[in-house]
Design a protein around this motif. Structure first.
Motif, mmCIF file in Angstrom:
data_model
loop_
_atom_site.group_PDB
_atom_site.id
_atom_site.type_symbol
_atom_site.label_atom_id
_atom_site.label_comp_id
_atom_site.label_asym_id
_atom_site.label_seq_id
_atom_site.Cartn_x
_atom_site.Cartn_y
_atom_site.Cartn_z
ATOM 1 N N VAL A 176 -22.489 6.014 -13.056
ATOM 2 C CA VAL A 176 -23.113 5.180 -14.093
ATOM 3 C C VAL A 176 -22.576 5.563 -15.468
ATOM 4 O O VAL A 176 -22.200 4.700 -16.267
ATOM 5 N N GLU A 177 -22.574 6.856 -15.749
ATOM 6 C CA GLU A 177 -22.094 7.305 -17.058
ATOM 7 C C GLU A 177 -20.639 6.926 -17.286
ATOM 8 O O GLU A 177 -20.258 6.541 -18.393
ATOM 9 N N SER A 178 -19.824 7.014 -16.233
ATOM 10 C CA SER A 178 -18.417 6.646 -16.392
ATOM 11 C C SER A 178 -18.279 5.154 -16.697
ATOM 12 O O SER A 178 -17.442 4.770 -17.511
ATOM 13 N N LYS A 179 -19.110 4.349 -16.072
ATOM 14 C CA LYS A 179 -19.073 2.902 -16.358
ATOM 15 C C LYS A 179 -19.522 2.620 -17.789
ATOM 16 O O LYS A 179 -18.890 1.846 -18.510
ATOM 17 N N ARG A 180 -20.575 3.270 -18.195
ATOM 18 C CA ARG A 180 -21.103 3.038 -19.539
ATOM 19 C C ARG A 180 -20.138 3.515 -20.621
ATOM 20 O O ARG A 180 -19.978 2.864 -21.646
ATOM 21 N N ARG A 181 -19.499 4.638 -20.400
ATOM 22 C CA ARG A 181 -18.599 5.191 -21.421
ATOM 23 C C ARG A 181 -17.280 4.434 -21.525
ATOM 24 O O ARG A 181 -16.696 4.353 -22.594
ATOM 25 N N THR A 182 -16.808 3.902 -20.399
ATOM 26 C CA THR A 182 -15.523 3.199 -20.440
ATOM 27 C C THR A 182 -15.686 1.693 -20.573
ATOM 28 O O THR A 182 -14.734 0.995 -20.907
ATOM 29 N N GLY A 183 -16.879 1.190 -20.256
ATOM 30 C CA GLY A 183 -17.123 -0.241 -20.357
ATOM 31 C C GLY A 183 -16.552 -1.052 -19.206
ATOM 32 O O GLY A 183 -16.479 -2.274 -19.294
ATOM 33 N N THR A 184 -16.139 -0.381 -18.146
ATOM 34 C CA THR A 184 -15.580 -1.092 -16.996
ATOM 35 C C THR A 184 -16.081 -0.470 -15.697
ATOM 36 O O THR A 184 -16.303 0.741 -15.623
ATOM 37 N N ILE A 185 -16.231 -1.305 -14.697
ATOM 38 C CA ILE A 185 -16.656 -0.831 -13.379
ATOM 39 C C ILE A 185 -15.492 -0.197 -12.611
ATOM 40 O O ILE A 185 -15.706 0.472 -11.602
ATOM 41 N N LEU A 186 -14.281 -0.357 -13.112
ATOM 42 C CA LEU A 186 -13.116 0.210 -12.444
ATOM 43 C C LEU A 186 -13.135 1.742 -12.439
ATOM 44 O O LEU A 186 -12.670 2.366 -11.490
ATOM 45 N N THR A 187 -13.690 2.342 -13.484
ATOM 46 C CA THR A 187 -13.730 3.805 -13.554
ATOM 47 C C THR A 187 -14.611 4.399 -12.455
ATOM 48 O O THR A 187 -14.157 5.276 -11.715
ATOM 49 N N PRO A 188 -15.869 3.947 -12.306
ATOM 50 C CA PRO A 188 -16.655 4.500 -11.194
ATOM 51 C C PRO A 188 -16.073 4.146 -9.831
ATOM 52 O O PRO A 188 -16.212 4.917 -8.879
ATOM 53 N N MET A 189 -15.405 3.011 -9.720
ATOM 54 C CA MET A 189 -14.745 2.675 -8.458
ATOM 55 C C MET A 189 -13.682 3.713 -8.120
ATOM 56 O O MET A 189 -13.588 4.171 -6.981
ATOM 57 N N ALA A 190 -12.878 4.076 -9.107
ATOM 58 C CA ALA A 190 -11.819 5.066 -8.878
ATOM 59 C C ALA A 190 -12.409 6.431 -8.530
ATOM 60 O O ALA A 190 -11.935 7.108 -7.602
ATOM 61 N N LEU A 191 -13.462 6.832 -9.243
ATOM 62 C CA LEU A 191 -14.110 8.117 -8.951
ATOM 63 C C LEU A 191 -14.731 8.123 -7.553
ATOM 64 O O LEU A 191 -14.618 9.107 -6.813
ATOM 65 N N HIS A 192 -15.375 7.037 -7.198
ATOM 66 C CA HIS A 192 -16.031 6.907 -5.891
ATOM 67 C C HIS A 192 -14.986 6.971 -4.782
ATOM 68 O O HIS A 192 -15.158 7.675 -3.780
ATOM 69 N N TRP A 193 -13.905 6.230 -4.956
ATOM 70 C CA TRP A 193 -12.823 6.223 -3.975
ATOM 71 C C TRP A 193 -12.232 7.631 -3.826
ATOM 72 O O TRP A 193 -12.019 8.119 -2.718
ATOM 73 N N ALA A 194 -12.001 8.292 -4.953
ATOM 74 C CA ALA A 194 -11.437 9.642 -4.905
ATOM 75 C C ALA A 194 -12.377 10.607 -4.187
ATOM 76 O O ALA A 194 -11.943 11.383 -3.324
ATOM 77 N N ALA A 195 -13.665 10.565 -4.520
ATOM 78 C CA ALA A 195 -14.634 11.471 -3.895
ATOM 79 C C ALA A 195 -14.712 11.244 -2.388
ATOM 80 O O ALA A 195 -14.679 12.199 -1.595
ATOM 81 N N ASN A 196 -14.818 9.984 -1.987
ATOM 82 C CA ASN A 196 -14.919 9.691 -0.560
ATOM 83 C C ASN A 196 -13.621 10.021 0.180
ATOM 84 O O ASN A 196 -13.654 10.489 1.318
ATOM 85 N N SER A 197 -12.503 9.780 -0.465
ATOM 86 C CA SER A 197 -11.215 10.081 0.170
ATOM 87 C C SER A 197 -11.012 11.574 0.340
ATOM 88 O O SER A 197 -10.517 12.026 1.380
ATOM 89 N N ILE A 198 -11.404 12.349 -0.654
ATOM 90 C CA ILE A 198 -11.324 13.811 -0.527
ATOM 91 C C ILE A 198 -12.202 14.267 0.631
ATOM 92 O O ILE A 198 -11.795 15.112 1.437
ATOM 93 N N GLY A 199 -13.392 13.695 0.745
ATOM 94 C CA GLY A 199 -14.273 14.026 1.860
ATOM 95 C C GLY A 199 -13.675 13.652 3.201
ATOM 96 O O GLY A 199 -13.784 14.406 4.176
ATOM 97 N N ALA A 200 -13.028 12.501 3.267
ATOM 98 C CA ALA A 200 -12.410 12.052 4.521
ATOM 99 C C ALA A 200 -11.268 12.984 4.926
ATOM 100 O O ALA A 200 -11.164 13.381 6.090
ATOM 101 N N VAL A 201 -10.419 13.335 3.977
ATOM 102 C CA VAL A 201 -9.297 14.229 4.267
ATOM 103 C C VAL A 201 -9.823 15.609 4.650
ATOM 104 O O VAL A 201 -9.363 16.214 5.633
ATOM 105 N N ALA A 202 -10.791 16.116 3.898
ATOM 106 C CA ALA A 202 -11.336 17.449 4.187
ATOM 107 C C ALA A 202 -12.016 17.496 5.553
ATOM 108 O O ALA A 202 -11.824 18.450 6.315
#
Length: 116
Positions: free
Chosen positions: A75-101
């Motif tokens: 939420v904070e990343s979306k609010r600070r950047t003004g775009t939903i793309l930032t939390p999408m990228a963070l979410h994708w990165a977090a889930n992908s790291i979990g999948a690889v790990a």
């Protein structure tokens, strides 16, 4: 395409990140902010995001709490950047790291990777 590659490049972004980010950061945060203000909306949306993962986490309270905290970061990343793309990228990165790990962890124990 291997199971892990499909999981990281297709299943996570299309099946998880897009719908969850549009729902929680796109709709829930926007509506809740308009109704109750940004602070309460942050608490409400993050809690809802954590609870949303209750069954997928195997009913794990620590996972739900961690997911709720991640929701607040998104939420904070979306609010600070003004775009939903930032939390999408963070979410994708977090889930992908979990999948690889998790795939690596299972391989070190001789388990099969999860089927996706």
């Amino acid at each position: 395409m291997t199971g892990l590659a499909r999981w990281v490049l297709f299943d996570i972004p299309i099946g998880t990140v897009l719908p969850e980010e549009f729902l929680f950061r796109g709709v829930v945060d926007t509506v809740a902010t308009a109704v109750v203000g940004p602070r309460a909306a942050l608490v409400f949306g993050s809690t809802a995001f954590g609870v949303w993962h209750w069954y997928d986490s195997g009913r794990s309270v620590p996972v739900v709490l961690f997911t709720g905290a991640a929701g607040a970061l998104f939420v904070e990343s979306k609010r600070r950047t003004g775009t939903i793309l930032t939390p999408m990228a963070l979410h994708w990165a977090a889930n992908s790291i979990g999948a690889v790990a998790s795939t690596w962890w299972r391989s070190t124990r001789g388990d099969r990777p999860p089927r996706r």
